[in-house]
Design a protein around this motif. Structure first.
Motif, short mmCIF file in Angstrom:
data_model
loop_
_atom_site.label_atom_id
_atom_site.label_comp_id
_atom_site.label_asym_id
_atom_site.label_seq_id
_atom_site.Cartn_x
_atom_site.Cartn_y
_atom_site.Cartn_z
N GLU A 468 0.87 -1.18 0.00
CA GLU A 468 0.00 0.00 0.00
C GLU A 468 0.90 1.23 0.00
O GLU A 468 1.42 1.64 1.03
CB GLU A 468 -0.92 -0.01 1.21
CG GLU A 468 -1.91 -1.16 1.21
CD GLU A 468 -2.86 -1.10 2.39
OE1 GLU A 468 -3.00 0.00 2.98
OE2 GLU A 468 -3.45 -2.13 2.71
N ARG A 509 -8.05 0.08 -7.67
CA ARG A 509 -6.83 0.19 -6.88
C ARG A 509 -5.72 0.87 -7.67
O ARG A 509 -4.98 1.71 -7.15
CB ARG A 509 -6.38 -1.20 -6.42
CG ARG A 509 -5.07 -1.22 -5.66
CD ARG A 509 -5.11 -0.34 -4.42
NE ARG A 509 -3.80 -0.19 -3.81
CZ ARG A 509 -3.38 0.89 -3.20
NH1 ARG A 509 -4.17 1.95 -3.10
NH2 ARG A 509 -2.18 0.94 -2.66
N GLN A 512 -6.37 4.55 -7.77
CA GLN A 512 -6.02 5.18 -6.50
C GLN A 512 -4.51 5.40 -6.39
O GLN A 512 -4.04 6.46 -5.96
CB GLN A 512 -6.49 4.30 -5.34
CG GLN A 512 -7.99 4.25 -5.15
CD GLN A 512 -8.38 3.27 -4.06
OE1 GLN A 512 -7.54 2.61 -3.45
NE2 GLN A 512 -9.68 3.16 -3.80
#
Length: 732
Positions: A468, A509, A512
């Protein structure tokens, strides 16, 4: 920063849409603008200055540029569902909204002020028969009249032009009949002895053939724009070309040079019925004003639909008469411009805006054909080099007509483009630019394939496994510093799971990640991969990453307190080293990062050949503005004085050779003091410390990770480097 997203809404009411055919909607406004005031009042002057042959050469060159532009417009228009906005629509849907708007805004202003220019011209021409006519009040009346006519709708306004076309045709007929019996023979067909040169005369004549966009501007009102635009403008250009070839011949054989240069009404001396020339002259000027007042609001309407202009200007009339607010706004601008008085200087720049539009249309057609996007399938084809020749012709004509006005127009449009880029205006349609970059990329990759790899061309293409990334931005920051805009940084989020059965939103994802990278200003590419096993997944992604020979050559991970996770990193390092991929481990400890003069320590030693990559990465780090004053020191520990002297000698020779600004410091190893303590003492004030990695034996990865963790305790940020490049030892 303002971000706007644009759609493709077409606000025209159903009863107004697609009503006009090629003749009324395209041919009529185009031919009436081409056969305009220059033909009546300046053609004799052209022949008088450059002679008959010179005039014919000017006609051929000017019409050739216009014909190529007409072909380019036809090709681009036949490949898309053309909406409101004419030339602006074609450019913005091909080269993007920023470029389209940078051209469209000056184009609109030129169209609006052209109403004023033509209205002034009509008022001045009335003084031929009515010398006392008040100039500015008459100009305002003409603007008001053509604006009122345009509010009735394009169909009514254009059909009202048919009598004007008849008057122009009748004036040409009496002119040709009167000239057919002329007995004057030019003294020399190559007589160019006038006061002005060829290109100065060309500059005066060229605006006469730049009227083809008058029909294109009504694209939103056409029944079938893909076919009508091509048929209408090509027919208009060819008819205008034929007329312009005949007129100078008649003038040359019916008047002497003095009369041609000084008498702007020489037509009336040649025509069999002179009085019929005036309705054609006045009709030509009036029709040009009508064409401009019809085209300008529709360009403004398209700009408003794309939210470049205020949205209320894009609203159509409830009774289907076109964009009423845009029409009234354009009329108001034209009326306000009357107060400027003499617009001759402004007219030069306005002509440049028209020509940049034509040049850009040619550029679009050429690029579309050259790039060869599969979606580009025009029903009207033209070779790319022909369109490029037209674009060059437009640019050359601009420069030859008036260099200063040419530069002014280009500067204004570039300024608008930069301003629109800062607004981050976004469109929801695809355009030519991606295909253009893809074509350039393919060409570069093919050329790169035939170029041998060499250490001097090596640059870090870093594949960052950040998980992440929002939680570990320092990894991407250092990767960006190491690449220093010389390599490619790819940030990978590796998700363990099942691609088929797992509910994993990969696209969301990735979006993002890319948004986070863009906001932070990192020049990196985000990727998301779903794998069953972490170690196998990293190796597979490492092998698959890249395109056509341009692949990642360095993997980067963040240090983990979990020794088992670190053990997996070292097992991965063993595998990817066989692929000649180096490895970087970052243990981030952001102390002293605000120091004015930063220190970068490189610990040189061992037999792993890591030194050259560490030195190169430290050098690349120092090239970033955040590290511009960094001091690089190569440090080493020698087992005895002889080794110390030899190491100092080798470093003294190497540092000047590699042309990297660095210092050296070689310490003697103390028998009663561990090496780790020496490293801590020497590097406690540094901001970044580079250490080399060894390859642990199978089964000893976790133990090796523990030793490294103990060694790094108390140190600032540490960069651990394993050099597995095919050029290991030669990178600097």
């Amino acid at each position: 920063m303002i971000s706007l997203r644009i759609g493709r809404r077409d606000p025209l009411p159903q009863r107004e849409r697609h009503k006009l055919g090629a003749f009324i909607g395209v041919f009529t406004p185009s031919i009436l603008t081409i056969l305009g005031v220059i033909m009546y009042l300046r053609f004799g002057w052209v022949v008088g200055n450059v002679g008959l042959v010179g005039a014919l050469v000017i006609v051929v060159i000017a019409n050739l540029i216009t014909l190529i532009t007409a072909l380019s417009v036809s090709a681009v228009a036949s490949n898309m569902d053309v909406g409101v906005g004419g030339a602006y629509y074609l450019i913005s849907r091909s080269l993007g909204l920023e470029i389209g708007a940078a051209i469209g805004l000056p184009l609109y202003l030129s169209q609006a002020l052209s109403v004023t220019l033509y209205s002034f011209g009509l008022a001045e021409s009335l003084r031929i028969v009515w010398p006392e006519v008040p100039l500015q009040p008459t100009t305002l009346v003409v603007i008001f009249a053509v604006t009122l006519l345009s509010t009735r709708g394009a169909s009514i306004a254009l059909r009202s032009q048919l009598p004007v076309m008849a008057a122009i045709g009748l004036s040409l007929a009496v002119f040709f009949v009167g000239g057919s019996s002329g007995g004057h023979v030019p003294g020399s067909f190559l007589d160019v002895g006038g006061p002005l040169g060829f290109w100065a005369v060309f500059a005066v004549f060229f605006p006469a053939v730049t009227g083809i966009m008058a029909g294109v501007s009504l694209s939103g009102d056409l029944r079938d724009p893909q076919k009508s635009i091509a048929r209408g403008i090509i027919a208009a250009v060819l008819v205008g070309f034929a007329v312009y070839l005949l007129v100078p011949i008649v003038l040359a054989f019916n008047a002497d040079r003095e009369s041609l240069i000084r008498d702007s009404l020489v037509w009336t001396k040649i025509a069999i019925w002179p009085a019929l020339i005036f309705p054609g002259l006045w009709g030509a000027i009036l029709s040009s004003a009508v064409g401009s007042i019809l085209g300008a609001p529709r360009t403004l309407q398209a700009l408003a639909m794309d939210r470049v202009a205020p949205r209320f200007l894009g609203r159509a009339s409830a009774r289907g008469a076109g964009p009423l607010a845009a029409i009234l706004f354009s009329g108001a601008i034209a009326m306000a411009a009357v107060g400027l008085g003499n617009l001759n200087a402004v007219a030069r720049v306005l002509t440049m805006f028209f020509l940049t539009t034509y040049g850009m249309i040619n550029l679009v057609a050429g690029l579309e054909k050259l790039v060869g996007d599969p979606s580009y399938r025009p029903t009207f084809n033209i070779p790319w080099w022909v369109s490029f020749a037209g674009a060059f012709g437009c640019l050359a004509a601009m420069w030859l007509m008036h260099p200063l006005a040419c530069v002014a127009a280009i500067v204004i449009e570039l300024s608008l483009w930069l301003a629109l880029r800062r607004r981050a205006v976004k469109a929801t349609w695809g355009d030519l630019r991606r295909g253009l970059w893809m074509a350039g990329l393919r060409y570069a990759l093919i050329r790169l394939k035939g170029t041998p790899e060499d250490p001097r061309n090596w640059r870090p293409n870093i594949l960052v496994f950040a998980g992440e990334v929002e939680r570990r931005p320092e990894l991407v920051r250092f990767a960006s510093w190491f690449s220093q805009n010389r390599g490619i940084v790819t940030v990978c989020d590796l998700i363990e799971g099942d691609l088929v059965e797992g509910d994993i939103a990969i696209d969301e994802r990735r979006e993002q990640m890319n948004q986070f990278l863009d906001v932070r200003g990192y020049l990196a590419f985000g990727e998301v991969h779903v794998v069953h096993d972490f170690e196998d997944g990293v190796v597979s992604v490492s092998q698959a990453n890249g395109i056509a020979g341009v692949a990642s050559n360095t993997l980067m991970f963040g240090w983990s307190r979990d020794h088992e996770r670190m053990a997996s990193y070292f097992r991965i390092m063993r595998q990817v080293s066989r692929l000649h991929k180096s490895m970087i481990l970052l243990r981030h400890n952001p102390r002293n990062m605000l120091a004015r003069t930063k220190h970068i320590d490189i610990w040189w030693g061992g037999l792993q050949q890591n030194g050259d990559l560490m030195l190169l990465l430290a050098h690349l780090l120092s090239l970033n503005h955040e590290w511009s004053n960094a001091k690089i020191t190569i440090k080493s520990i020698a087992s005895n004085e002889l080794v110390q002297a030899e190491t100092e000698r080798r470093l003294a020779v190497m540092i000047p050779q590699v042309r990297i600004k660095a210092e050296q410091k070689v310490r003697l190893r103390s028998d009663d003091r561990p090496v780790i303590d020496t490293i801590h003492e020497e590097s406690r004030d540094a901001e970044v410390v580079f250490l080399g990695l060894a390859q642990p034996d199978p089964g000893e990865e976790a133990e090796y990770a523990g030793r490294l963790a103990k060694m790094m305790e108390g140190l600032p940020t540490v960069v651990l480097v394993k050099n597995s490049s095919m050029f290991a030892g030669d990178l600097v």
